[in-house]
Design a protein around this motif. Structure first.
Motif, PDB file in Angstrom:
ATOM      1  N   GLU A 192       7.026  42.517   2.685  1.00 51.58           N
ATOM      2  CA  GLU A 192       6.350  41.833   1.584  1.00 51.58           C
ATOM      3  C   GLU A 192       5.338  42.760   0.918  1.00 51.58           C
ATOM      4  O   GLU A 192       5.142  42.711  -0.299  1.00 51.58           O
ATOM      5  CB  GLU A 192       5.650  40.576   2.106  1.00 51.58           C
ATOM      6  CG  GLU A 192       5.012  39.734   1.032  1.00 51.58           C
ATOM      7  CD  GLU A 192       4.491  38.407   1.542  1.00 51.58           C
ATOM      8  OE1 GLU A 192       3.908  37.653   0.740  1.00 51.58           O
ATOM      9  OE2 GLU A 192       4.670  38.103   2.745  1.00 51.58           O
ATOM     10  N   ASP A 196       9.493  45.914  -4.014  1.00 46.65           N
ATOM     11  CA  ASP A 196       9.477  45.418  -5.390  1.00 46.65           C
ATOM     12  C   ASP A 196      10.561  44.369  -5.611  1.00 46.65           C
ATOM     13  O   ASP A 196      10.381  43.429  -6.384  1.00 46.65           O
ATOM     14  CB  ASP A 196       9.710  46.567  -6.375  1.00 46.65           C
ATOM     15  CG  ASP A 196       8.674  47.667  -6.231  1.00 46.65           C
ATOM     16  OD1 ASP A 196       7.494  47.404  -6.503  1.00 46.65           O
ATOM     17  OD2 ASP A 196       9.049  48.795  -5.833  1.00 46.65           O
ATOM     18  N   SER A 211      13.494  40.012  -8.062  1.00 47.80           N
ATOM     19  CA  SER A 211      12.212  40.669  -7.836  1.00 47.80           C
ATOM     20  C   SER A 211      11.427  39.886  -6.791  1.00 47.80           C
ATOM     21  O   SER A 211      11.533  38.656  -6.690  1.00 47.80           O
ATOM     22  CB  SER A 211      11.420  40.750  -9.140  1.00 47.80           C
ATOM     23  OG  SER A 211      10.922  39.477  -9.508  1.00 47.80           O
ATOM     24  N   GLU A 213       8.310  39.339  -6.780  1.00 44.26           N
ATOM     25  CA  GLU A 213       7.364  38.457  -7.454  1.00 44.26           C
ATOM     26  C   GLU A 213       8.009  37.127  -7.816  1.00 44.26           C
ATOM     27  O   GLU A 213       7.436  36.053  -7.578  1.00 44.26           O
ATOM     28  CB  GLU A 213       6.831  39.140  -8.711  1.00 44.26           C
ATOM     29  CG  GLU A 213       5.821  38.310  -9.485  1.00 44.26           C
ATOM     30  CD  GLU A 213       5.313  39.010 -10.733  1.00 44.26           C
ATOM     31  OE1 GLU A 213       4.354  38.495 -11.347  1.00 44.26           O
ATOM     32  OE2 GLU A 213       5.862  40.069 -11.089  1.00 44.26           O
ATOM     33  N   SER A 217       7.299  33.473  -5.744  1.00 46.64           N
ATOM     34  CA  SER A 217       6.575  32.453  -6.495  1.00 46.64           C
ATOM     35  C   SER A 217       7.431  31.219  -6.724  1.00 46.64           C
ATOM     36  O   SER A 217       6.988  30.255  -7.324  1.00 46.64           O
ATOM     37  CB  SER A 217       6.115  33.015  -7.848  1.00 46.64           C
ATOM     38  OG  SER A 217       7.242  33.331  -8.661  1.00 46.64           O
TER      39      SER A 217
END
Length: 299
Positions: A192, A196, A211, A213, A217
């Motif tokens: 983590e 990327d 990704s 991110e 999320s």
């Protein structure tokens, strides 16, 4: 750049890898995750040309690895740190590879310094190396030809916390200079911190890809019911991961609508149903791979 296109590998009636496709891009660290037996090592062996796909193809820098002249100068590979000649010294191991790749002897010293192996350690026989030293030597070998691509399978095994942090910084620097990194590891918190992009597989198939991110999320659903065991089984049979949260609720990547419909079909009364934010890679990993791991789903 690494590209896997519809990679499939069958051993008789057993399908170890089933239609796996993804890309690892320059300037980024791509994490390759999955439970034991998910097909990670087989996929990486096919990308490296060590196993022949039943169907599909893999390319590195636009070509199959077997078609790249002097591949060690383009691709650095570390799949098994223990696969080293026990009777050679660390320096001899690197010197032989440097000779075969047509590299100057000075490259050996540079590689040893880069991975933190001292002159005294490099003169020792690899049979006496600790696992952490073997990992450093294997990484030195991967970096020897100054490649544009690194493929690493569990490179942090045997490293102490300082060594793991050093490994993270090295990979980030490599990617920051435009290199491509495909990294497989079970150290989820470390993945983590360094990755990327993420590719998560289970049962030989890609379960999640994108990704870090975006994936981290993404929403999850928390649910409680009067029959959690039956609800967990219904979610698993529908292909959704299930885990037990610290507060006792079930968590799943299924939407609240999907959970509600499954509960209704199974005549299960829900006492709580709400969307929640993901709690990190560990939670995403278990939610995604629960039906494909060795451990049973929470119930």
């Amino acid at each position: 750049m690494i590209t896997a296109e519809n990679l499939t590998k069958r051993y008789g009636a057993h399908t170890a890898v089933d239609d796996v496709s993804f890309e690892a891009l320059p300037g980024r660290v791509t994490g390759f995750l999955g439970p034991n037996g998910a097909g990670k090592s087989t996929t990486m062996r096919m990308i490296c040309g060590l196993a022949t796909p039943t169907s599909g193809k893999a390319t590195i820098l636009g070509k199959p690895l077997r078609e790249i002249s002097s591949p060690g100068r383009s691709v650095g590979v570390l799949l098994d740190a223990s696969a080293q000649h026990a009777g050679r010294t660390g320096r001899e191991t690197l010197a032989l590879s440097a000779h075969l790749m047509g590299l100057p002897a000075s490259r050996v010293d540079a590689a040893l310094e880069r991975v933190g192996l001292t002159a005294a350690e490099s003169r020792g026989r690899t049979r006496a190396y600790s696992l952490g030293m073997r990992q450093r030597l294997g990484l030195a070998h991967a970096l020897l030809g100054d490649p544009a691509v690194l493929m690493l399978d569990e490179p942090a095994n045997g490293l102490d916390p300082a060594g793991i942090r050093w490994m993270r910084d090295l990979l980030r620097d490599f990617a920051g200079c435009g290199g491509t990194v495909l990294l497989s590891s079970h150290l989820l918190r470390e993945m983590e911190a360094v990755c990327d992009d993420l590719v998560i597989i289970g049962g030989g198939r890609v379960l999640a890809h994108g990704s870090a991110e975006a994936l981290l999320s993404g929403p999850i659903t928390r649910v409680r019911s009067e029959d959690d065991a039956t609800l967990a089984r219904a979610l698993t049979e529908a292909g959704h991961g299930v885990d037990r949260a610290d507060d006792g609720s079930l968590t799943t990547p299924a939407t609240t609508h999907q959970v509600g419909r499954l509960a209704l079909a199974a005549a299960i009364s829900l006492t709580e149903l709400r969307a929640a934010s993901s709690t990190g890679l560990e939670q995403l990993f278990f939610d995604t791979t629960a039906p494909h791991g060795r451990e049973e789903s929470a119930a």
